[in-house]
Design an enzyme around this catalytic site. Structure first.
Site, PDB file in Angstrom:
ATOM      1  N   ASP A 193      -1.117 -31.259  51.983  1.00  0.00           N
ATOM      2  CA  ASP A 193      -0.180 -30.793  50.835  1.00  0.00           C
ATOM      3  C   ASP A 193       1.035 -31.373  51.318  1.00  0.00           C
ATOM      4  OD1 ASP A 193       0.411 -28.924  48.796  1.00  0.00           O
ATOM      5  OD2 ASP A 193       1.887 -28.126  50.260  1.00  0.00           O
ATOM      6  N   GLU A 277      -2.612 -35.467  47.694  1.00  0.00           N
ATOM      7  CA  GLU A 277      -2.340 -35.207  46.370  1.00  0.00           C
ATOM      8  C   GLU A 277      -2.050 -36.711  45.556  1.00  0.00           C
ATOM      9  OE1 GLU A 277       0.809 -32.327  45.733  1.00  0.00           O
ATOM     10  OE2 GLU A 277       0.834 -32.312  47.995  1.00  0.00           O
ATOM     11  N   CYS A 344      -6.949 -19.372  45.409  1.00  0.00           N
ATOM     12  CA  CYS A 344      -7.224 -18.836  46.720  1.00  0.00           C
ATOM     13  C   CYS A 344      -8.341 -19.476  47.282  1.00  0.00           C
ATOM     14  CB  CYS A 344      -7.558 -17.376  46.473  1.00  0.00           C
ATOM     15  SG  CYS A 344      -8.298 -16.708  48.187  1.00  0.00           S
ATOM     16  N   CYS A 347     -11.437 -17.062  47.850  1.00  0.00           N
ATOM     17  CA  CYS A 347     -12.427 -16.501  46.958  1.00  0.00           C
ATOM     18  C   CYS A 347     -12.382 -17.437  45.598  1.00  0.00           C
ATOM     19  CB  CYS A 347     -12.168 -15.135  46.699  1.00  0.00           C
ATOM     20  SG  CYS A 347     -10.576 -14.816  45.668  1.00  0.00           S
ATOM     21  N   CYS A 363      -3.714 -13.528  47.910  1.00  0.00           N
ATOM     22  CA  CYS A 363      -4.578 -13.421  46.954  1.00  0.00           C
ATOM     23  C   CYS A 363      -4.563 -11.973  46.093  1.00  0.00           C
ATOM     24  CB  CYS A 363      -6.151 -13.874  47.344  1.00  0.00           C
ATOM     25  SG  CYS A 363      -7.313 -13.886  45.995  1.00  0.00           S
ATOM     26  N   ASP A 373       1.276 -23.585  51.932  1.00  0.00           N
ATOM     27  CA  ASP A 373       0.972 -25.009  51.824  1.00  0.00           C
ATOM     28  C   ASP A 373      -0.309 -25.181  52.578  1.00  0.00           C
ATOM     29  OD1 ASP A 373       3.380 -25.524  50.572  1.00  0.00           O
ATOM     30  OD2 ASP A 373       4.517 -26.090  52.524  1.00  0.00           O
TER      31      ASP A 373
HETATM   32 ZN   LIG Z   1      -8.824 -14.728  47.240  1.00  0.00          ZN
END
Ligand SMILES: [Zn+2]
Length: 394
Positions: A193, A277, A344, A347, A363, A373
């Site tokens: 990142d 990226e 996240c 999840c 999250c 980051d």
């Molecule tokens: Zn999460």
């Protein structure tokens, strides 16, 4: 493979004066050739080509043995070819219906490079591998100029260029047939990142290359530019202020390149697959989001400059990384960074609220907390590996 090397020159006072004169005469040649093309076209509708101008060189040199005649025929041809390139680009833009921008006369300080297209023709690179401090480059009309060769070169020297940056002189070698140096496989993969606090944060949670020194330099550049704006045109103080701005910019460029090399080297050594990226997409999103800056004087101008220095930092870093990855036989993957900073990594829930501050990620669904980051870098790595699998399956 092709690559270039840049070394600091250590000319004597006399040689530095000759280098400056060499540059100046090449600039005059460039401008004269441009004038020639303009008048031939304007008065007679004749299009002058590189071949015509190269043919004239012989006479120009014969008429001015103590001036233009001193320098290498080939380097002068290279300068004429540079003009030809400018015209080719101009005509291409006209044809494409873009705003063309006619090739310009080069003012003092806008012509900083002379190229010798072939080692051994008007120039000679003499490397002394066992005595690196004894390396020199012989330039026609200048002499044997000492070179600070801080690293070994590989491959065959093809072209030699001399470049002025502020008050320093550099030699740039373009080498052909550079052998790739494969590194042993590590079986490790990484996502990157690119950020403001650290140039790069890895999916392993490491922060590389703190660009704080770049920010400090940006502040100094901004101050120097403001000082320059206050100076009267044509004054001696103004010229001094211009030199200071140029020198500071050169310093920023050197630091940036140095940081890029060190960071890229670490990554290429440690990982087989590197995902980053796609910068073109990333920059669009970033500029749309904007940044918060503490209020103060000239914040807009300063943050604009900071921004551009950082942007250039990422660009330079990715260019260096691409070169090193190719040379080491590593795989580099660019991915669309959309949503990587707000998703996240545990999840997969994507929400704007996940990003608590610039540095904190928490999250809202599963409570996963991480450095923002590092969380983004993991998402970037996953996106890259998914792309890779899809390509393998196809
Ligand atoms: Zn999460």
């Amino acid at each position: 493979m092709r690559r270039s090397y840049k070394f600091l020159l250590r000319p004597t006072g006399k040689q530095a004066a000759a280098l400056a004169q060499c540059l100046e005469d090449h600039r005059m040649l460039y401008n004269a050739a441009l004038e020639h093309r303009r008048t031939a076209y304007g008065k007679a509708g004749v299009t002058v080509r590189y071949g015509d101008q190269s043919g004239e060189l012989k006479h120009i040199r014969a008429d001015d043995p103590a001036g233009q005649g001193r320098w290498s025929f080939s380097s002068q041809q290279a300068t004429l070819r540079r003009l030809e390139k400018a015209f080719t680009a101009f005509f291409r833009r006209v044809k494409a219906g873009q705003k063309p921008g006619f090739p310009r006369f080069k003012g003092r300080g806008w012509f900083d490079t002379v190229e010798w297209p072939k080692d051994g023709d008007g120039c000679r690179w003499v490397s002394q591998p066992e005595h690196p401090t004894a390396t020199f480059v012989r330039l026609q009309g200048v002499g044997h100029v000492r070179v600070h060769q801080h690293r070994a070169i590989r491959g065959r020297v093809k072209t030699v260029s001399v470049k002025r940056e502020g008050s320093r002189w550099y030699v740039v070698l373009s080498c052909d047939d550079v052998p790739a140096q494969q590194l042993p496989a590590t079986r490790a993969v990484v996502g990157l990142d690119m950020g403001v606090a650290s140039l790069v944060t890895t999916s392993d949670g490491e922060h590389l290359a703190n660009p704080r020194h770049l920010q400090a330099s940006a502040d100094r550049v901004a101050a120097a530019q403001q000082a320059l704006a206050r100076k009267k045109r044509g004054s001696k103080r103004r010229r001094k202020a211009v030199a200071r701005v140029t020198a500071l910019h050169a310093k920023v460029r050197r630091k940036r390149l140095d940081t890029a090399h060190k960071t890229a080297l670490t990554l290429v050594r440690d990982y087989d697959v590197i995902v980053h990226e796609d910068l073109r997409i990333a920059n669009m999103t970033r500029s749309a989001c904007g940044t918060t800056e503490a209020p103060g004087r000239n914040v807009a101008a300063k943050s604009g400059l900071n921004r551009s220095i950082l942007d250039a930092g990422w660009g330079v870093f990715l260019t260096v990384l691409a070169h090193k990855a190719e040379s080491a036989g590593r795989e580099l993957i660019a991915v669309d960074p959309a949503n990587t900073s707000r998703t996240c990594a545990r999840c997969g829930r994507c929400a704007k609220e996940n990003r608590v501050t610039q540095a904190e990620f928490a999250c809202v669904a599963c409570g996963h907390a991480a450095h923002a980051d590092a969380n983004a870098a993991i998402n970037i790595l996953r996106a890259g590996l998914a792309l890779r699998e899809a390509a393998d399956a196809a």
